[in-house]
Design an enzyme around this catalytic site. Structure first.
Site, PDB file in Angstrom:
ATOM      1  N   GLY A 239      30.588 -14.582   5.380  1.00 10.22           N
ATOM      2  CA  GLY A 239      31.167 -14.178   6.653  1.00 10.22           C
ATOM      3  C   GLY A 239      32.302 -13.190   6.483  1.00 10.22           C
ATOM      4  N   THR A 629      33.137 -20.930 -10.096  1.00 10.80           N
ATOM      5  CA  THR A 629      33.212 -20.407  -8.735  1.00 10.80           C
ATOM      6  C   THR A 629      34.516 -19.632  -8.514  1.00 10.80           C
ATOM      7  OG1 THR A 629      34.083 -22.511  -7.932  1.00 10.80           O
ATOM      8  CG2 THR A 629      31.716 -22.190  -7.777  1.00 10.80           C
ATOM      9  N   GLN A 633      34.771 -15.770  -7.315  1.00  9.65           N
ATOM     10  CA  GLN A 633      35.524 -15.288  -6.158  1.00  9.65           C
ATOM     11  C   GLN A 633      36.320 -14.036  -6.504  1.00  9.65           C
ATOM     12  OE1 GLN A 633      35.764 -16.177  -2.753  1.00  9.65           O
ATOM     13  NE2 GLN A 633      33.817 -16.944  -3.464  1.00  9.65           N
ATOM     14  N   GLY A 699      40.104 -17.139  -2.532  1.00 10.75           N
ATOM     15  CA  GLY A 699      39.088 -16.278  -1.934  1.00 10.75           C
ATOM     16  C   GLY A 699      39.531 -14.851  -1.650  1.00 10.75           C
ATOM     17  N   GLU A 700      40.780 -14.654  -1.312  1.00 13.04           N
ATOM     18  CA  GLU A 700      41.193 -13.350  -0.789  1.00 13.04           C
ATOM     19  C   GLU A 700      42.036 -12.536  -1.748  1.00 13.04           C
ATOM     20  OE1 GLU A 700      41.714 -15.858   3.246  1.00 13.04           O
ATOM     21  OE2 GLU A 700      41.436 -13.736   3.359  1.00 13.04           O
TER      22      GLU A 700
END
Lengths: 742, 328
Positions: A239, A629, A633, A699-700
């Site tokens: 998303g 993971t 990311q 994540g960012e």
């Protein structure tokens, strides 16, 4: 938690949802096909501003399979949501679909056909005749400023006297940066499948990064109790922020499903994912920096303007990092917006920080050069030791180590600072770097864990796994607390009927969810111990305090070990259950994540070819929960940052505001061949002041600063300072012929 | 749904008969253009003649040394054919520089020649576009025209580039297009196949209604030549050329005895550059020679609002390709 049990935390556990995705068993929103489902297809405005003067549906209504055609003259009356973040009912576009005849942007829903098949709905949609009364559109930021100026934004900050200190400084720069609209473009299309049961309860499958907030927003919009709405989003084909908040298509789908009394599916076409499901807005950022004779920042002003829609104000908080990354006594950060005829913008991976750090970290590079200091040294000299904007200590900050480690791994000391001096064959090599930064956030969360009689565990939370690995780390947390192996743990997310969990955004899902899951697991263990020590229990008469949790069972001081399954069997219970609620982060510290990117570019002037050839990133995000993971990311964010730096821009026709390059062929993102060698260093210092796992979220941060590091490397290679993203080859060429003015 | 007639042909004759001279009929080969544009509602064929059952999938060497390629040979098969790899490296490279693996597996030789422009104003179904709706104007002029718009062969009616890489290589090699139609078979020189937009951009090629491409015959390879395709674009793959060059040279020591040069990404059709070839012939290879020759190709170029950079970039594509090919 013993060290042995903690070994599952940090391990590179493969994604537990991977096999279902590979086998096609993972149902995404549009994969749900309830019986008797009808299909919706939108009619979208072909003007960016004006009114629907007339809409003719008679011919389209007579076409095969058409059930009904909705538009502003034929649509149920709904209510607006107050769109409150605090109340958890936020949407980005508060205007309801088909609320009136106004058109605010190209690609806005002006009608919705419902038919018995996708093909029939689409065919009929193309026969809906819409006449517009078009008005002159405000097509971009510059036109917005000319036409209607600015509106004050939020997130502003000021300390000291930045203008005064600027005047008296030894060295200074005053430069303006520009970033274009970027569009999220997740692979999975935005899609909704909605139906109402006979009692008036709504079920909706939606491509959503926030099932609880969507439920709450729909509850306001349809004015029914939240308990009567269930939002499902077990899998999301990513998303990047575009699925955080409910968009008009989901509201429209739910509304028309009630009208036609059948389930309805609506998939937003790729072209309209550029218009009606959000985007990162265009920004213009003026940066004024000044240093004293020792190269210390004495004045810093970051003034940002971003585009927003005429229906809602979205503020891109470009200065959010500027407030606290560097030590500077005189500092001003301001945000303003200007209205244009585009859909409402929304968060896109690292909102604010991604465009903001392009400006800040490019400007820092320019300032370092102006002050005559190596860019790495300049940062080391100026990094803030505490958060001067909040007057708080950082909970944990290893940016100096991150910068030094990445510099060492990258080989920064081999850099010849002379512009264009590093050549390999036909290529000029450029080295650049930038800091990266992101706020660490933790929201309230509920979770439930059941330890079951068959020896398995079940965990649920109404958060989502948007492809990042949340399913897996939740299982790791349950395993960590209970000792039950991963393959006997079932995790259920993405359903608003589970205990309230956070939206999957802001890099806060990990820090928010894991403590609640661990708390629920511990409460389930307490229940298990009560069963074990109860009248029929295997440790009847013992005290719970005497029992240790070992490998999915309990052990007493005497060494007797009994599995959870045997304990439950003896007590004749199906499960031992626990729930937990955890609170938002406190404000004792400033919680932030830190890091540094080092980028090598290669510029071949003979064919005007620019590529990113090497990236080293050192990231300080607290404890890493899953090595695989987490690395994924950062690598993914670096690739996205390369797209932001070199390729990505939604191009609007300045004459009418229409987005032109609205497909996967013309909206250029990196492909595999563009991906350089990426070396990610994860510092892995637990931030235990933040939460029991010491994790801050990942994540960012990887996308922040990356485009600036590219721009700085491009400057080192070419001598050209490109202040407008993306850095396409034409901006680096000399003597480009201009069009003859017609 | 939108209904159309569907016929499946087993031979070129059947295909031509099924198609007739109906302007609303379309042949379906790999479908990578047709299905795309039908879904976008830009093309609305009333009749689709599927030619995937037509046996036009062989590549054969003719006695005169030419290579005859069936229209239904996929881009992947053509790029990997040993004779193509050996004798026409420029063609193999051009094919592999185009699209993606999945698309190349579906796309055919005939279909690639017939692929339509990527101009977003053509594809959006709404904007002024003389190709889609003759007389409506050209929104690309003065609009967004950085990537898929031309500087050569443009007119006030249309500035879209021909998007093919394969065709650029074929333009350099020289080829004949064999077609079959209601009136029988005929041959069209490759250079005459694609039309300049002029005042009639809706007319894109020399085929008459109902004519089917059956083969492309490449000219015999130039003995002792070397060739290469160089494609310049923003990202490394899956993007249409901003500028490209297909170059074939035959060297005698450091003297260029023969050169063939064609360009992609800059022209409204696959763009052969005879003036460049003439300037190179019988001259000693040097960077200065290449630069002067390449400049000739763009003497009549027109820069539009965002694509003026293609004039120097196109020259760079020629110079670098020549430089690499003529290096000892």
């Amino acid at each position: 938690m013993s060290d042995k049990q903690h070994s599952i935390i940090g391990a590179g556990v493969p994604r537990i949802d991977g096999p279902d995705k590979l086998a096609g068993r993972a149902n995404y929103a549009a994969d749900n096909l309830p019986a008797d489902m009808a299909y919706g297809y939108g009619v979208f405005s072909t003007i960016a501003k004006g009114k629907v003067a007339r809409i003719k549906v008679d011919e389209a209504k007579r076409m095969p399979g058409v059930i009904d055609i909705f538009h502003h003259g034929h649509f149920p009356s709904l209510y607006r949501t107050p769109s409150s973040f605090a109340q958890g009912n936020k949407v980005e576009e508060t205007r309801l679909p088909f609320e009136d005849e106004r058109v605010y942007y190209e690609g806005q829903f002006v009608a919705l056909v419902v038919a018995d098949s996708f093909e029939n709905a689409r065919a009929a949609a193309r026969h809906v005749e819409v006449e517009y009364a078009a008005e002159s559109a405000v097509a971009n930021l510059a036109q917005g400023l000319d036409d209607n100026g600015t509106q004050a934004g939020s997130g502003n900050h000021s300390r000291g006297d930045a203008p005064g200190a600027f005047e008296d400084a030894a060295a200074s720069i005053d430069v303006t940066y520009h970033t274009p609209v970027e569009t999220h473009n997740p692979m999975e299309m935005h899609a909704s499948v909605a139906y109402w049961d006979a009692q008036g309860n709504l079920t909706i499958y939606d491509a959503s990064q926030g099932v609880v907030v969507e439920r709450n927003a729909l509850s306001k919009i349809f004015a029914i109790a939240p308990e009567r709405i269930t939002v499902h989003a077990p899998y999301i084909g990513s998303g990047f922020g575009s699925k955080l908040w409910t968009w008009p298509h989901a509201v429209a789908t739910a509304a028309v499903a009630r009208e036609v009394e059948r389930p309805v599916q609506l998939v937003v076409p790729r072209q309209q994912m550029f218009t009606t499901t959000g985007h990162r807005p265009e920004t213009r950022q003026r940066m004024r920096l000044a240093t004293d004779a020792n190269g210390r920042l004495v004045s810093l002003r970051h003034e940002s303007i971003n585009t927003t829609s005429f229906t809602d104000q979205y503020v891109e908080t470009c200065g959010s990092v500027t407030k606290s990354l560097y030590s500077c006594p005189n500092l001003t950060v301001s945000h303003a917006t200007t209205q244009v005829n585009r859909g409402t913008p929304t968060s896109m991976r690292a909102p604010g920080a991604a465009p903001g750090l392009f400006a800040l970290e490019s400007a820092i590079d320019e300032m370092a050069l102006a002050a005559g200091v190596d860019p790495v040294q300049f940062r080391l000299d100026n990094y803030a030791e505490r958060d001067e904007s909040q007057d708080l200590d950082f909970s944990s900050n290893h940016i100096v180590e991150a910068t030094k480690q990445a510099a060492e791994r990258f080989g920064w000391h081999d850099r010849n600072p002379q512009i264009g001096s590093m050549r390999e064959g036909r290529e000029i090599v450029g080295y650049g770097m930038a800091a990266c930064n992101w706020e660490a956030l933790k929201r309230p969360c509920d979770a439930r864990v059941s330890l079951r009689a068959d020896g398995t565990a079940f965990a649920s939370c109404a958060t989502q796994d948007i492809g990042t690995g949340t399913y897996t780390i939740v299982a790791q947390a349950v395993s960590d607390v209970t000792g039950i192996p991963i393959d006997r743990i079932t995790v259920k997310l993405g359903d608003s009927s589970y205990p309230d969990g956070p939206i999957s955004g802001g890099s806060w899902a990990t820090a928010t969810t894991l403590p609640a899951i661990a708390g629920a697991a511990r409460n389930a263990l307490d229940e298990m111990k009560r069963y074990a020590t109860g009248d029929n229990g295997v440790f009847a008469g013992a005290s719970s305090d005497e029992l240790d949790v070992v490998d999915g069972g309990l052990r007493n001081a005497g060494g007797k070990q009994v599995s959870f399954a045997e304990i439950l069997d003896a007590a004749r219970y199906g499960s031992a259950d626990g729930e937990a609620h955890t609170e938002a982060a406190d404000s004792q510290y400033s919680y932030r994540s830190f890091g540094a990117h080092f980028v090598e570019v290669r510029w071949d002037p003979g064919i005007s070819h620019l590529r990113v050839s090497r990236v080293v990133s050192a990231i300080d995000v607290g404890r890493v929960i899953n090595e695989t993971t987490a690395r994924n990311q950062v690598e993914g964010a670096v690739v996205m940052g390369i797209g932001m730096g070199l390729f990505e821009a939604t191009e609007y026709d300045e004459r009418n505001g229409r987005p032109v390059n609205n497909d996967y062929a013309e909206y250029v993102v990196p492909v595999h061949a563009d991906q350089p060698e990426i070396d990610v260093i994860l510092l892995d210092y637990p931030d235990l002041a933040f939460n029991e796992y010491g994790a801050r979220g990942i994540g960012e941060i990887g996308i922040t600063g990356l485009s600036a590091a590219i721009g700085n490397a491009v400057h080192h290679a070419t001598g050209k300072r490109i202040r407008e993203l993306p850095i396409t080859l034409d901006k680096l060429m000399d003597d480009v012929p201009q069009a003859q003015s017609a | 749904m939108r209904h159309f007639d569907y016929a499946r042909a087993e031979s070129p004759q059947q295909a031509v008969a099924a198609h007739g001279s109906d302007r609303d009929a379309a042949f379906l080969a790999g479908g990578t253009t047709l299905l795309d544009l039908v879904k976008l509602d830009v093309m609305q064929p009333q009749k689709v003649v599927d030619i995937n059952g037509v046996d036009l999938t062989t590549i054969e060497r003719l006695d005169d040394g030419r290579l005859r390629i069936g229209a239904m040979v996929t881009n992947t098969a053509l790029a990997r054919d040993e004779r193509v790899v050996e004798d026409y490296a420029v063609l193999s490279q051009a094919l592999l520089a185009g699209a993606s693996t999945q698309l190349r597996n579906k796309a055919t030789t005939g279909g690639n020649i017939m692929q339509r422009v990527r101009c977003p104003y053509f594809r959006d179904g709404v904007s002024a576009c003389n190709k889609r709706e003759p007389g409506s104007g050209c929104a690309a002029i003065g609009g967004v025209n950085r990537t898929v718009h031309a500087v050569l062969g443009t007119s006030d009616a249309c500035i879209a580039t021909h998007p093919s890489d394969m065709c650029v290589a074929m333009a350099a090699i020289g080829a004949t297009v064999e077609v079959q139609g209601p009136e029988g078979s005929r041959e069209i020189d490759f250079g005459d196949f694609h039309l300049l937009p002029g005042d009639t951009p809706a007319r894109e090629h020399a085929l008459e209604p109902g004519e089917l491409i059956t083969h492309v015959v490449l000219e015999a390879p130039i003995h002792g030549s070397r060739s290469a395709y160089l494609k310049l674009r923003d990202r490394q793959s899956y993007q249409f050329a901003l500028a490209s060059s297909a170059v074939i040279v035959r060297m005698d020591g450091d003297i260029i005895r023969e050169a063939r040069v064609a360009m992609g990404g800059v022209g409204t059709k696959p763009w052969r550059a005879p003036e460049v070839e003439a300037a190179l012939k019988d001259r000693t290879a040097s960077e200065a020679l290449f630069a002067n020759a390449a400049r000739l190709a763009f003497e009549k170029a027109t820069a539009y609002s965002q694509n003026g950079y293609k004039i120097p970039l196109g020259q760079q594509a020629i110079v670098r390709n020549l430089s690499d090919l003529t290096a000892a």
